[in-house]
Write a protein that holds these residues in place. Structure first.
Motif, PDB file in Angstrom:
ATOM      1  N   PHE A  46      40.463 -10.600  49.313  1.00  0.00           N
ATOM      2  CA  PHE A  46      39.845 -11.958  49.699  1.00  0.00           C
ATOM      3  C   PHE A  46      39.581 -11.719  51.279  1.00  0.00           C
ATOM      4  O   PHE A  46      40.210 -11.498  52.171  1.00  0.00           O
ATOM      5  CB  PHE A  46      40.783 -13.000  49.330  1.00  0.00           C
ATOM      6  CG  PHE A  46      41.280 -13.074  47.936  1.00  0.00           C
ATOM      7  CD1 PHE A  46      40.683 -13.252  46.857  1.00  0.00           C
ATOM      8  CD2 PHE A  46      42.568 -12.509  47.724  1.00  0.00           C
ATOM      9  CE1 PHE A  46      41.042 -13.426  45.494  1.00  0.00           C
ATOM     10  CE2 PHE A  46      43.107 -12.380  46.330  1.00  0.00           C
ATOM     11  CZ  PHE A  46      42.252 -12.999  45.328  1.00  0.00           C
ATOM     12  N   GLY A  47      38.347 -12.505  51.501  1.00  0.00           N
ATOM     13  CA  GLY A  47      38.131 -12.865  53.012  1.00  0.00           C
ATOM     14  C   GLY A  47      39.166 -13.705  53.475  1.00  0.00           C
ATOM     15  O   GLY A  47      39.618 -14.613  52.894  1.00  0.00           O
ATOM     16  N   THR A  49      38.668 -16.396  55.136  1.00  0.00           N
ATOM     17  CA  THR A  49      38.176 -17.898  55.060  1.00  0.00           C
ATOM     18  C   THR A  49      37.896 -18.084  53.484  1.00  0.00           C
ATOM     19  O   THR A  49      37.455 -19.173  53.119  1.00  0.00           O
ATOM     20  CB  THR A  49      37.043 -18.099  55.648  1.00  0.00           C
ATOM     21  OG1 THR A  49      35.972 -17.338  55.388  1.00  0.00           O
ATOM     22  CG2 THR A  49      37.455 -18.145  57.165  1.00  0.00           C
ATOM     23  N   ASP A  50      38.427 -17.243  52.581  1.00  0.00           N
ATOM     24  CA  ASP A  50      38.229 -17.683  51.117  1.00  0.00           C
ATOM     25  C   ASP A  50      39.259 -18.143  50.724  1.00  0.00           C
ATOM     26  O   ASP A  50      40.366 -17.675  50.087  1.00  0.00           O
ATOM     27  CB  ASP A  50      38.092 -16.271  50.333  1.00  0.00           C
ATOM     28  CG  ASP A  50      37.870 -16.413  48.785  1.00  0.00           C
ATOM     29  OD1 ASP A  50      38.032 -17.448  48.392  1.00  0.00           O
ATOM     30  OD2 ASP A  50      37.901 -15.544  48.128  1.00  0.00           O
ATOM     31  N   ASP A  52      40.099 -20.775  48.471  1.00  0.00           N
ATOM     32  CA  ASP A  52      40.167 -20.789  47.018  1.00  0.00           C
ATOM     33  C   ASP A  52      40.758 -19.344  46.624  1.00  0.00           C
ATOM     34  O   ASP A  52      41.710 -19.300  45.606  1.00  0.00           O
ATOM     35  CB  ASP A  52      39.014 -20.977  46.461  1.00  0.00           C
ATOM     36  CG  ASP A  52      38.387 -22.324  46.680  1.00  0.00           C
ATOM     37  OD1 ASP A  52      39.285 -23.435  46.936  1.00  0.00           O
ATOM     38  OD2 ASP A  52      37.412 -22.768  46.356  1.00  0.00           O
ATOM     39  N   GLY A  53      40.375 -18.315  46.970  1.00  0.00           N
ATOM     40  CA  GLY A  53      40.879 -16.955  46.670  1.00  0.00           C
ATOM     41  C   GLY A  53      42.144 -16.694  47.147  1.00  0.00           C
ATOM     42  O   GLY A  53      43.017 -16.340  46.089  1.00  0.00           O
TER      43      GLY A  53
END
Length: 431
Positions: A46-47, A49-50, A52-53
């Motif tokens: 996951f990045g 700034t992801d 939701d992830g």
């Protein structure tokens, strides 16, 4: 115990390294991580700034703690999202992170709270901004209001440079939305230093002092970068300065935030200019600095988790932190061309030999794994960090390690800590 560290830079590798060495022996996860964090635990996909992830992974895996490294996810509200799900998080709320997310907001807080800082005005119209610059004269500082990855600041030596920076931001969209508003500040005279402080909403514990080196070239010339190196402690931050930083910077800032209903919990970085023992705030960051973190955490004696838990639980105290007597130095190796365009994917060699230098750790920043190879993946690639009985000893070890490492077009400064060396009477002919 599971700990998730969010981010992929040198700061995050350093945080993961410190937490991995805690006596609690936690299982470390990083997202997205880098080649260095891969050696400490598990990198996720996951990045930073992801939201939701990351939220989904936390719901499924239930980490005991999430430590958020970079400013972008903090300003996007990752702390708020995870805390709403009952996850313990180290990092300020979205509202508190505006201390970095908006330079105008930070300036308003400082002005209202009586925190020493430079005079300023904010503009969205380039013509009005240029008129103001002509009235104030140069040198003068032009800052993109929002997050610009450390590249939104121009210290203009002339009015013409200032006007060009204004038009780049407001007309040329050089920094995207972050530069749709500029803060123009008077130039502060003095010497820079950095203070990081842990804050639990009420209590402030300042960490060891350090000094960063922002300019790309030796003698502090060339454009600003995210940081080319640092050392700790910085003697310019003496006891008189420390007292003023605590009372005039941190106490007043927190009081003003409280007036506005904002509770600050996490780390707050104060970038300072010091002149005649008087500190003035250049900028606030809502997270650990980079490369200051490498130097400061290298000197942190013992476990870090008790202090992190103290921040979250509201019972932080000075007794939770001890410091090694040694000095520390971090030398940053960057890709050729940085802070402009640079190549990625270049193989990095001799990392093992560099890590074998006494009292030295090579912290990864812009790195990735390509099969069995470690390759470059960013502008700031590595932060070679060494401890020593004194500053020259730490410097010697760090540069021995730096000179061991090789990758195509690698670049670094040879004059880290030059001001401190000059105070010690050691002249490197860098002034």
């Amino acid at each position: 115990m599971k700990i998730l560290v969010v981010g992929n830079g040198g700061r995050e590798h350093t945080l993961a390294w410190k937490l991995a060495n805690d006596s609690a022996k936690p299982e470390i996860f990083c997202t997205p991580g880098n080649a260095g964090t891969a050696g400490l635990g598990t990198n996720l996909g996951f990045g930073a700034t992801d939201l939701d992830g990351i939220q989904g992974w936390c719901a499924e895996n239930k980490p005991d703690l999430v430590v958020i490294g970079p400013e972008a996810p903090l300003c996007a509200g990752l702390t708020d999202v995870l805390e709403a799900d009952g996850i313990r998080v180290f990092g300020p709320s979205k509202a508190a992170a505006e201390m970095e997310g908006s330079k105008q907001f930070a300036k308003e807080i400082m002005k209202a709270g009586g925190v020493p800082t430079s005079a300023y005005e904010t503009f969205t119209d380039p013509d009005e901004a240029c008129v103001y610059v002509r009235e104030r004269g140069a040198p003068i500082v032009i800052k993109a209001d929002g997050l610009a990855a450390g590249k939104g600041v121009t210290v203009a030596e002339t009015v013409e440079q200032a006007e060009a920076a204004i038009r780049d931001a407001l007309e040329g969209n050089a920094f995207g939305d972050a530069g749709s508003r500029v803060v123009i500040e008077d130039f502060l005279v003095g010497e820079e230093a950095s203070i990081l402080a842990l804050i639990d909403g009420e209590n402030v514990v300042m960490l060891a002092s350090s000094q960063d080196h922002k300019r790309i070239f030796e003698k502090d010339e060339g454009p600003n970068t995210g940081g080319m190196g640092a050392y700790s402690p910085a003697s310019i931050v003496n006891e008189t300065v420390l007292k003023k930083v605590k009372e005039e910077v941190y106490d007043r800032t927190l009081a003003e935030l409280k007036k506005r209903g904002i509770t600050y919990k996490g780390v707050l970085y104060a970038g300072l200019m010091i002149e005649n023992d008087q500190p003035s705030v250049v900028e606030f960051n809502c997270r650990f600095g980079d490369p200051e973190t490498q130097c400061v955490l290298a000197r942190w004696d013992g476990d870090m988790l008790p202090a992190i838990n103290g921040v979250i639980d509201g019972n932080l105290s000075e007794e939770m932190i001890r410091w090694k007597d040694e000095h520390s130095v971090c030398v940053v190796m960057v890709a050729g061309g940085y802070p402009g365009d640079y190549a990625k994917g270049e193989e990095i060699e001799n990392l093992g030999k560099a890590n074998a230098v006494d009292d030295t750790v090579v912290f990864h920043a812009g790195t990735a794994l390509d099969g069995d190879k470690v390759v470059t993946a960013g502008g700031r690639v590595l932060g070679i960090t060494s401890l020593g009985k004194d500053l020259p000893d730490a410097l010697s070890k760090a540069y021995i390690a730096v000179e061991t490492i090789s990758f195509k077009d690698a670049f670094y400064r040879n004059d880290i800590a030059h001001r401190e060396l000059k105070r010690l009477g050691i002249d490197l002919n860098n002034e």
